[in-house]
Each structure stands twice: as structure tokens, then as C-alpha cells.
Scaffold this active site. Structure first.
Site, PDB file in Angstrom:
ATOM      1  CE1 TYR A 170      -2.091   8.229   2.112  1.00 47.10           C
ATOM      2  CE2 TYR A 170      -3.948   9.630   0.721  1.00 47.10           C
ATOM      3  CZ  TYR A 170      -2.941   9.063   2.190  1.00 47.10           C
ATOM      4  OH  TYR A 170      -2.287  10.811   3.105  1.00 47.10           O
ATOM      5  CG  HIS A 181       2.870  11.894   0.827  1.00 43.10           C
ATOM      6  ND1 HIS A 181       2.270  10.984   0.476  1.00 43.10           N
ATOM      7  CD2 HIS A 181       2.613  12.129   2.387  1.00 43.10           C
ATOM      8  CE1 HIS A 181       1.407  10.721   1.961  1.00 43.10           C
ATOM      9  NE2 HIS A 181       1.149  10.806   2.798  1.00 43.10           N
TER      10      HIS A 181
END
Length: 332
Positions: free
Chosen positions: A56, A140
């Protein structure tokens, strides 16, 4: 705000979680001040679980989240971050918008689901967060790295949990098949299912949620608005981070017509829906401002009448086997 424990881990999460991709400049810039205000608003609303990732904003989300939480008693909140992408410095004048983030491309991402990669990623995350530990670590998006994630990355996380370095471990993905496999073949505490258990689509109901419930694991649900489509269905909306296909838009508009017939905003029904399943521990929603946090908390407090779910089923928009939440007493 109600809290629950992830699986048997002892890690507590609030029913609503703060997804920190937005403060990593997802799609557009956010100021440092706005990012801190968003986290402050979440805190004031009783939210105590904060989910971030190196991906992010090339680490910007982690740095901002750590800064915003600094000074608060460490034992009073839960931080989740992710492993699987290492950030490697690079020299460029470009930006990272191709990956969805309005930040300078100071680094590039390298997939790494090796045991060493897990340790290096976590060490870098702790430095960016300014913390000595995180509570939850998730693999992830190991979609194209299933065997290495299962054979190398997961055992590394299991060792870290056994040593008490992290409290809970799991996997976060936008698909169901591999999440179900992790639930069957490993001892994860939780899985993060993004976009696949929403009012619009319920693929998670086939395997992931039943597997989690049967094994005493927890599900964190993300993407309840399907990339924004269920906040305001219109031709220019996005779905799965891309322009919405016409059949999907048509279905979203039908959902909206049913909920609004009962005076319930589609967003409120979409936010409430996942809580009907007993395996769901927390719903993570993104926010880039205090206003967005306030709006989401207000939606959470809206009661959705049983008649809404009945009508959605009657119109073929919700499967009969999908459990729905009971009406709640609205609060202010």
C-alpha cells in the site's frame, strides 16, 4: 464496538476494522494530516484493528499508520500487516499509479514467499511502523505462488507464532479456492477474504466460510463494497478495480432498488450483510479521511430490517443458504 478473538489465537479484533490502503494514497494523494485524522476518527469510534501492507503506497501506509498510532498504549490495539512482496529501492522519476498508488516509484515490488523473504519483509514493516511487534501477519496474494507460500512462507509464519513474535497468522486474497486450501492444509488463525463475500457475490459461501466455521478459524472480510460499486452503482463505477461490466452493474442496481424500497441505503445493507455468518470476525473498510470513517460507522449502526433480506431472496439476488444478520437496535 463488539470484539471477538481470531480463531484460538487470543488476538482480539473489533467488528469494524480500519483498512489502511487509502492512507497509502490509493488512486489519489492524501495528506499526512488527513491520514492522521482518519486514524484518529477510527480510534474515537472504537475501532481497534488496523490493517496495512508494504504494497500500500510502497510503504507509505505503514509509515502513516505507525505515526498515527504512536503514543497510544500498545496493548490496546491490533495491527495487521502482510508479507510476500519485498520493496526494493530504485531510481526513477515515475510514479506508482500503474499499481494503483499515487506515490513516487521510489521502490519496486519483488514477490518473495521464501522463509527469508517473510523475515525480511516483517523486519522492514516493523521499521516503517515504528513498532516492536505486529499482532497479525498475513500472506498477501499468493495466487501465483501457492506451493512456495504453503511450503516455505507459511512454516516461517508458524515458527514466528510459536516463538510469540506474532499473535496470529493467515492469508489474504481476492479468491476463494486457495484460501480454502490454506484452511484445510494449515493451522492459520484467520483468512482475509476480499470482495468474494459481499451482497453482490457470495463465492466465499461455497468453501471458505464453511471450512473456517468447521475448523474454528476466523474470516476477516474486505472489499464489501466491491471496489466502490455498492457505494454508488453507476456506469462510471469500478468493480474489482476495473470498469464495471454492464451485467454486474445491472445486478447492483437491482440490489439498490430493493434496499431503498425499505428506506435502507445500499451501502448500509452491504456493510451489514457479512456479519450474518458466524465465521466472520471483522469487516475491514478503507478510509482516507475522518469523514469517510464517520460515514462508515454511521452505516454500521443502521439496522437493516429482515424484510430487506427476504425481498432480496425473493428476487433471486441472495441465495437462500446465505445467513443474514439479525436487525439491531440503532444507536447514535
Amino acid at each position: 464496538m463488539r470484539t471477538t478473538t481470531l480463531g484460538t489465537s487470543g488476538v482480539r479484533v473489533t467488528e469494524l476494522g480500519f483498512g489502511a490502503a487509502g492512507i497509502g494514497n490509493l488512486y489519489r494523494p492524501v495528506t499526512d494530516e488527513a491520514a492522521v485524522a482518519a486514524v484518529d476518527a477510527a480510534w474515537d469510534a472504537g475501532i481497534r484493528v488496523f490493517d496495512t501492507a508494504p504494497h500500500y503506497g510502497l510503504g507509505l501506509s505503514e509509515r502513516r499508520l505507525g505515526a498515527a498510532l504512536r503514543g497510544r498504549p500498545r496493548g490496546t490495539y491490533t495491527v495487521s500487516t502482510k508479507v510476500g512482496r519485498l520493496l526494493v529501492p530504485q531510481e526513477t522519476d515515475g510514479d506508482d499509479l500503474a499499481n494503483g498508488f499515487a506515490v513516487p516509484a521510489t521502490h519496486h515490488r519483488v514477490w518473495d514467499f521464501s522463509a527469508d523473504g517473510v523475515l525480511r519483509s516483517l523486519e522492514a514493516s516493523l521499521e516503517r511502523l515504528g513498532l516492536d511487534r505486529v499482532d497479525i501477519v498475513l500472506l498477501h496474494d499468493p495466487d501465483d505462488h501457492a506451493e512456495r507460500a504453503l511450503g516455505e512462507a507459511y512454516p516461517a509464519l508458524e515458527r514466528l507464532r510459536g516463538e510469540g513474535v506474532v499473535g496470529a497468522i493467515g492469508v489474504g486474497m481476492n479468491q476463494t479456492a486457495l484460501l480454502a486450501r490454506f484452511l484445510r492444509e494449515t493451522d492459520v488463525d484467520a483468512v482475509l477474504l476480499a470482495g468474494r463475500y459481499t451482497l453482490l457475490e457470495q463465492q466465499g459461501l461455497a468453501e471458505v466460510l464453511p471450512e473456517a466455521a468447521a475448523r474454528g478459524r476466523s474470516v476477516l472480510v474486505g472489499g464489501v463494497f466491491n471496489s466502490g460499486l455498492l457505494t454508488d452503482p453507476r456506469p462510471s463505477a469500478t468493480y474489482d478495480y476495473a470498469p464495471v461490466p454492464e451485467p454486474v452493474l445491472a445486478r447492483a442496481l437491482r440490489l439498490k432498488a430493493v434496499t431503498e424500497r425499505h428506506g435502507v441505503p445500499l451501502r448500509a445493507a452491504a456493510l451489514r450483510f457479512p456479519f450474518g455468518h458466524p465465521a466472520v470476525a471483522s469487516v475491514l473498510t478503507g478510509a482516507r479521511s475522518a469523514h469517510e470513517v464517520h460515514d462508515t460507522v454511521a452505516l454500521l449502526r443502521r439496522s437493516v430490517p429482515t424484510a430487506v433480506w427476504d425481498d432480496l431472496r425473493a428476487e433471486g439476488l441472495l441465495p437462500a443458504e446465505a445467513p443474514v444478520p439479525l436487525p439491531t437496535k440503532e444507536s447514535s
